[in-house]
Scaffold this active site. Structure first.
Site, short mmCIF file in Angstrom:
data_model
loop_
_atom_site.label_atom_id
_atom_site.label_comp_id
_atom_site.label_asym_id
_atom_site.label_seq_id
_atom_site.Cartn_x
_atom_site.Cartn_y
_atom_site.Cartn_z
N ARG A 25 0.87 -1.14 -0.39
CA ARG A 25 0.25 -0.04 0.15
C ARG A 25 0.88 1.26 0.15
O ARG A 25 0.60 2.54 -0.52
CB ARG A 25 -0.91 0.13 1.39
CG ARG A 25 -2.50 -0.83 0.42
CD ARG A 25 -3.22 -0.55 2.23
NE ARG A 25 -4.60 -0.93 1.91
CZ ARG A 25 -5.51 -1.42 2.44
NH1 ARG A 25 -5.31 -1.12 4.03
NH2 ARG A 25 -6.48 -1.15 2.21
N LYS A 43 -18.27 -16.42 2.93
CA LYS A 43 -19.72 -16.05 2.75
C LYS A 43 -19.87 -15.58 1.70
O LYS A 43 -19.66 -14.90 1.43
CB LYS A 43 -19.34 -14.90 4.54
CG LYS A 43 -19.02 -15.28 5.82
CD LYS A 43 -18.95 -14.27 6.67
CE LYS A 43 -19.32 -14.26 8.24
NZ LYS A 43 -19.18 -13.12 8.59
N GLY A 100 -7.99 -8.11 0.31
CA GLY A 100 -7.10 -8.80 0.99
C GLY A 100 -6.58 -10.07 0.98
O GLY A 100 -5.15 -10.76 0.87
N GLY A 156 -12.50 -3.85 1.92
CA GLY A 156 -13.77 -4.03 1.58
C GLY A 156 -14.21 -2.90 0.89
O GLY A 156 -15.47 -2.55 0.09
#
Ligand code: 3PG
Ligand code: MG
Length: 417
Positions: A40, A206, A374, A397
């Site tokens: 990053r 999920k 990630g 996210g």
């Protein structure tokens, strides 16, 4: 509407507040915080170099972790300043606050090309609350605002949103950095008009994390390949036995709706046809987070769509790997988000790694591949193939929310062209 970018700005001699996402993984070693992955930081260097070249006085702001509005020494950005100095071969000034007299004085003393990194903005609770007074304090040092923190653009916080409003009200420009621009291009424009076939590979634990993305991609993709534990919620929806696999029984309905939508839209929607399963056994120990440590014993291939009662699905199986790796090379555009199995354990990594190799190989033959999330990036890094894909998102996210079609507050707050 297209947003202003850092390339459009005249920054000579101006104080430019640049929001970066230096929320990097760190670990304590011999009493010091060490950065485990500087991706990053590295990805912001083009923006910083452009600003230096154009004579800007650069003030960097970022969050690190979730200190909940308190000073938490292990979440100081000081080690990041040292890392950035290393990477840029130039001194980076660091101030142990992000607002106040010291920060302002130091910012005002910067010469063109100098870089100052401010302390973690989340040491103030006002940051996450997007408190207008705090945003105004942050904005004091900024004649120009640049947001290069795509990874945090889904947060409407003071340093990502509020400060842009303040700068804009004063008539100052608010622009996207080069990383932000690239993220929006690859996750946005490129996927809105993809070269076809467009193959989407979705994994992860999920259905609830991915259902909105699945729903949106069902309108764009030609093929969707499913892996990871979300498989078992789909299996449950189709009336199969899932054993001890991770499932979300309250998501069976949305899983079914996605399968129906795939049919209606003639999207090829593939679920794994076999799996690697194992027997979970409690060890009686607790991990660092206080959760029970489970040992997975006797891993083996399960060739049926039903999983025995005492077993848990851990990875996609060899037949599924073959089917997916035959399909991926036909793609002209690939989007991959989410691992196929528990790749952190070597015994359950083959599905994810095989997909990584297929994606990299297909890219080398001319397809565009876009990787988000990630865990997916972590897995790709483990295979050493990161350089062989087209684009790797720095957002977790944020990339998911953007793929869902949501407006990201950090982007919305930037000036239109
Ligand atoms: C991330 O790593 O997801 C971003 O830096 C945002 O951090 P957050 O999830 O703590 O807001
Ligand atoms: Mg996050």
């Amino acid at each position: 509407m297209a947003k202003l970018t850092v390339k459009d700005l005249d920054v000579r001699g101006k104080r430019v507040l640049v929001r970066v996402d230096y929320n990097v993984p760190m670990e304590e070693k011999d009493g010091q915080m060490v950065i485990n992955d500087a991706t990053r930081i590295k990805e912001t260097l083009p923006t910083l170099e452009l600003l230096i070249e154009n004579g800007a006085r650069i003030i960097l702001a970022s969050h690190l972790g979730r200190p909940n509005g308190k000073r938490e020494p292990s979440l100081s950005l000081r080690p990041v300043a040292a890392k950035l100095a290393d990477m840029m071969h130039r001194p980076i000034v660091f101030v142990d606050d992000c607002i106040g007299e010291k920060a302002e004085k130091t910012a005002n003393a910067l010469r063109p090309g100098d870089i100052l990194l401010l302390e973690n903005v989340r040491f103030y609770a006002e940051e996450e609350a997007n408190d207008p007074a705090f945003a105004a304090k942050l904005a004091k040092v900024a004649e120009v605002y640049v947001n290069d923190a795509f990874g945090a653009a889904h947060r409407a916080h003071a340093s990502t949103e509020g400060v842009a409003r303040v700068v804009a009200r004063r008539g100052g420009p608010c622009a996207a950095g080069l990383l932000m621009e690239r993220e929006l291009k690859f996750l946005g424009d490129e996927l809105d008009n993809p070269a076809r076939p467009f193959v989407v590979i979705l994994g992860g634990a999920k259905v609830s994390d991915k259902i909105k993305v699945i729903d949106r991609l069902l309108e764009q993709a030609d093929t969707i390949l499913i892996g990871g534990a979300m498989t078992y919620t789909f299996r449950l929806a189709l009336g199969h036995k899932v054993g001890k696999s991770l499932i979300e029984s309250d998501r069976v309905g949305v899983a079914m709706a996605a399968l129906e939508k795939a049919k209606t839209r003639s999207v090829q929607f593939l679920l794994p046809v076999d799996n690697i399963i194992a027997t979970p056994v409690e060890t009686g120990q607790l991990n660092k987070k206080g959760r029970p440590v489970i040992e997975y014993q006797t891993p083996r291939v399960n060739d049926s769509l039903d999983i025995p009662d005492a077993e848990e699905g851990m990875d996609i199986g060899p037949k599924t790997i073959k089917a997916y790796c035959d399909l991926i090379p036909r793609a002209k555009t690939i989007l991959w988000n989410g691992p196929m199995g528990v790749f952190e354990d070597k015994r359950f990594s083959e599905g994810t790694f095989a997909v990584a190799r297929a994606v990299a190989g297909t890219t080398q033959k001319g397809a565009k591949s876009i990787i988000g999330g990630g865990d997916t990036v972590k897995a790709l890094n483990l295979t050493g193939l990161t350089d062989q894909v087209t684009f790797v998102s720095t957002g977790g996210g944020a990339s998911l929310e953007f793929l869902e079609g949501k407006v990201l507050p950090g982007v919305a707050a930037l000036s239109d062209k």
